[in-house]
Design a protein around this motif. Sequence first.
Motif, short mmCIF file in Angstrom:
data_model
loop_
_atom_site.label_atom_id
_atom_site.label_comp_id
_atom_site.label_asym_id
_atom_site.label_seq_id
_atom_site.Cartn_x
_atom_site.Cartn_y
_atom_site.Cartn_z
N THR A 180 4.82 3.51 -5.69
CA THR A 180 3.99 4.05 -4.60
C THR A 180 3.63 5.51 -4.80
O THR A 180 2.81 6.05 -4.07
CB THR A 180 4.75 3.95 -3.26
OG1 THR A 180 5.96 4.71 -3.40
CG2 THR A 180 5.10 2.53 -2.90
N GLY A 181 4.27 6.16 -5.78
CA GLY A 181 4.05 7.59 -5.98
C GLY A 181 4.54 8.38 -4.78
O GLY A 181 4.11 9.51 -4.55
N GLY A 182 5.42 7.79 -3.99
CA GLY A 182 5.97 8.47 -2.82
C GLY A 182 5.13 8.27 -1.55
O GLY A 182 5.54 8.68 -0.48
N PHE A 183 3.95 7.64 -1.70
CA PHE A 183 3.08 7.44 -0.53
C PHE A 183 3.48 6.20 0.26
O PHE A 183 3.84 5.18 -0.32
CB PHE A 183 1.62 7.27 -0.98
CG PHE A 183 0.98 8.55 -1.42
CD1 PHE A 183 0.44 9.43 -0.50
CD2 PHE A 183 0.93 8.89 -2.76
CE1 PHE A 183 -0.14 10.62 -0.91
CE2 PHE A 183 0.35 10.07 -3.18
CZ PHE A 183 -0.19 10.94 -2.26
N GLY A 184 3.36 6.28 1.57
CA GLY A 184 3.58 5.11 2.41
C GLY A 184 2.34 4.23 2.39
O GLY A 184 1.28 4.64 1.95
N VAL A 185 2.51 2.98 2.88
CA VAL A 185 1.37 2.06 2.94
C VAL A 185 1.19 1.63 4.39
O VAL A 185 2.17 1.31 5.08
CB VAL A 185 1.62 0.80 2.06
CG1 VAL A 185 0.58 -0.26 2.33
CG2 VAL A 185 1.61 1.18 0.59
N ARG A 186 -0.06 1.64 4.85
CA ARG A 186 -0.33 1.23 6.22
C ARG A 186 -1.28 0.05 6.23
O ARG A 186 -2.25 0.01 5.47
CB ARG A 186 -0.94 2.40 7.00
CG ARG A 186 -1.14 2.06 8.42
CD ARG A 186 -1.32 3.18 9.37
NE ARG A 186 -1.43 2.61 10.70
CZ ARG A 186 -0.42 2.34 11.49
NH1 ARG A 186 0.79 2.63 11.11
NH2 ARG A 186 -0.59 1.79 12.67
N PHE A 187 -0.98 -0.94 7.08
CA PHE A 187 -1.85 -2.10 7.23
C PHE A 187 -2.56 -1.96 8.57
O PHE A 187 -1.91 -1.86 9.61
CB PHE A 187 -1.00 -3.37 7.18
CG PHE A 187 -1.76 -4.64 7.44
CD1 PHE A 187 -2.73 -5.08 6.56
CD2 PHE A 187 -1.51 -5.40 8.57
CE1 PHE A 187 -3.45 -6.23 6.79
CE2 PHE A 187 -2.21 -6.56 8.82
CZ PHE A 187 -3.19 -6.97 7.92
N TRP A 188 -3.89 -1.91 8.55
CA TRP A 188 -4.62 -1.61 9.79
C TRP A 188 -4.99 -2.86 10.58
O TRP A 188 -5.43 -2.79 11.71
CB TRP A 188 -5.88 -0.78 9.50
CG TRP A 188 -5.56 0.58 8.96
CD1 TRP A 188 -5.55 0.94 7.65
CD2 TRP A 188 -5.18 1.76 9.68
NE1 TRP A 188 -5.19 2.26 7.50
CE2 TRP A 188 -4.96 2.79 8.74
CE3 TRP A 188 -4.98 2.05 11.04
CZ2 TRP A 188 -4.57 4.08 9.10
CZ3 TRP A 188 -4.59 3.34 11.38
CH2 TRP A 188 -4.39 4.33 10.42
N GLY A 189 -4.85 -4.05 9.95
CA GLY A 189 -5.27 -5.28 10.63
C GLY A 189 -4.29 -5.74 11.70
O GLY A 189 -3.18 -5.21 11.82
#
Lengths: 326, 326
Positions: free
Chosen positions: B148-157
């Motif tokens: 992820t390179g330290g980034f979070g993931v967000r799901f908008w659906g």
Amino acid sequence: MRKVTLFLMVALVLLTVCFSGLALGKTYRFYVISHGGPGDPFWGVVMKGMEDAAAFVNKGNPDGDVIEATYLGPAKYSIEELVNMLNSAIATKPDGMAVTITDPASVEGPLRKAIEQGIPVIAINVPDPRPEGERIPYLFYIGGDEYLSGKKAAERILATGKPKRAIVTIHEIGHIGLELRAKGFIEVMTANGVPAEKLATYLDPTQAIEILKSYFAKNPDTDAIFTLGSIDSSYVLAFLREQGLIGKVKHAAFDVCDEVVAAIKEGATLFTISQQQYLQGYLPIIYLYLYNKYRFLPANDILTGPGFVDASNVQLVEELVKKKFW
Amino acid sequence: MESRRHSLLFAQLLGSIQRCPGFEALAGLVVLFAVFSFTATRFLTLESLAGIVTVASELGIVACGVTLLMISGEFDLSVGSVFGFSAMVFASLSNVGVPLVIGFVLALLVAFFIGWTNGLITVKFHIPSFITTLGTMMLWRGVLLAWTGGFGVRFWGKSLFLDVLNGQFFGGFRASALWFVVLVAICNFALTRTPYGNSVYATGGSREAARLLGIPVDRVKVVNFIIVAVLSGLAGCVQFARFASVDPLRGQGMELEAIAATVVGGTLMSGGHGSLVGTLFGVLLIGMVRSGLVMSGAPAYWYQAFVGVILIIAVIINTKLREWAK
């Protein structure tokens, strides 16, 4: 035969010009050494700043100078590894270093040795907190001011109207930077007659939200929250949405991420503070180059933060976040 | 003569208490509940209880697996990493348009694979599971950070499936509580009413005796490693379903909380003894401490210290009860 001789002469002249041009320029080797690895998005931006600065100086440099900039940082927070990397960098006798003084006691020995050897050193991101005479004699500091950031956050919230009660959520207890932000915030709020305190939320979102619910159950008059990083900003926004408190509770954040940018656009978050860490990679390279070449030094430390993102500049910043400048 | 009869009766009473699963944790739960009812404002509300159950549920889903594995004499320190990794797989697949149900199943399959490798490495190479899972804890957290390179993931659906996994269904109660109760019931049934349960106790009690009785101890352990990993993955997906976001640090520190809840619930770290009912009380107790402390107005910084004290007291009571019952 004459043609061949002419060709050889022209080639010789060209080669001489080329080599004399190269010989005029100098190669400068700089290191940026931090406690954060390149996998952390925060440091990814610093690294980009460093690379961009080197590319900027190298491109069409009138003197033919070349900067070789290298980023060193442990994959996981480790002071020991930071010191090892620092020692390795010093051993190569570079033309300059930018170093985070995360743990002054650990980096003091190697840095004093480097400075005695004439290697220019700039502190970035975290300064040595001791007074001028006692601290590591680096040239100057480029970075944010955590305490000032907390104070400014409180002042900005107060400027929109005095809250009844304010809290600062802290997700990494004992992190000195976060504690300083909280201290600045609480001091200004308290001085203005607003009861304010820290609330430890930890890293787990479910627990964080229940802690917030418990706090609001006990203190229902709470109407301002300052979150100290993108992780707890995300939890607090989820909490405000679930409880229908968007617009009723003022939210101020720290650091720039997709979710906070969206919340500022939506009006759920007043503003977020940035250290503008791109500058913590970019400026040291430029200053180290100028110091090496002309002995230029700024008169003071250079504060890259607190910078603010609010409704007035959020559209522009949103684009720049995607390009890894923020 | 009379005093001997009394001491015999006392020993019998202690013996029956000892056989009553989760007695110590239940006693602790009642005592703390009573204390917080007096000290904490709004503690005795449905909303507050729902909050406690919500925190306990996600930890509890993981702790169910940890209990089974610990009874069979092994540990799993990688549960927090599996929790985060599975949630990230689920989130990333959802974001690229994979149907949520399929993403969920694939995330659990990844967890299955991690559990299976944990088990195989432990039993085939005769490595203590503490070491195996310490290694895989670092491995999967590291892969997660690098990925992820330290980034979070967000799901908008939005989706009904996410509500089934962790929607709100009654008052402040969430679907995670239902999942937890169902899983406690299933695991408890498997442990107390099936030959497999006997094998689990026998494997943890005395490995050699179990082997001589024809119990496939290695297989029992591998199956338990798989169960704990799949349940950790499930808990991660359940949490993602509520917040629709995952950061790469999700689940960090969960392994120790799950072990603490299990031990407070009366399960022996040496294996061969323990119960799901005890773990149920253990996670409720740990969930209650945080809310109770915040509502009592105690600084939330004290939470960890308080859980530490409870853990030690619970183990002392367990040990003393066992000694007296002999």
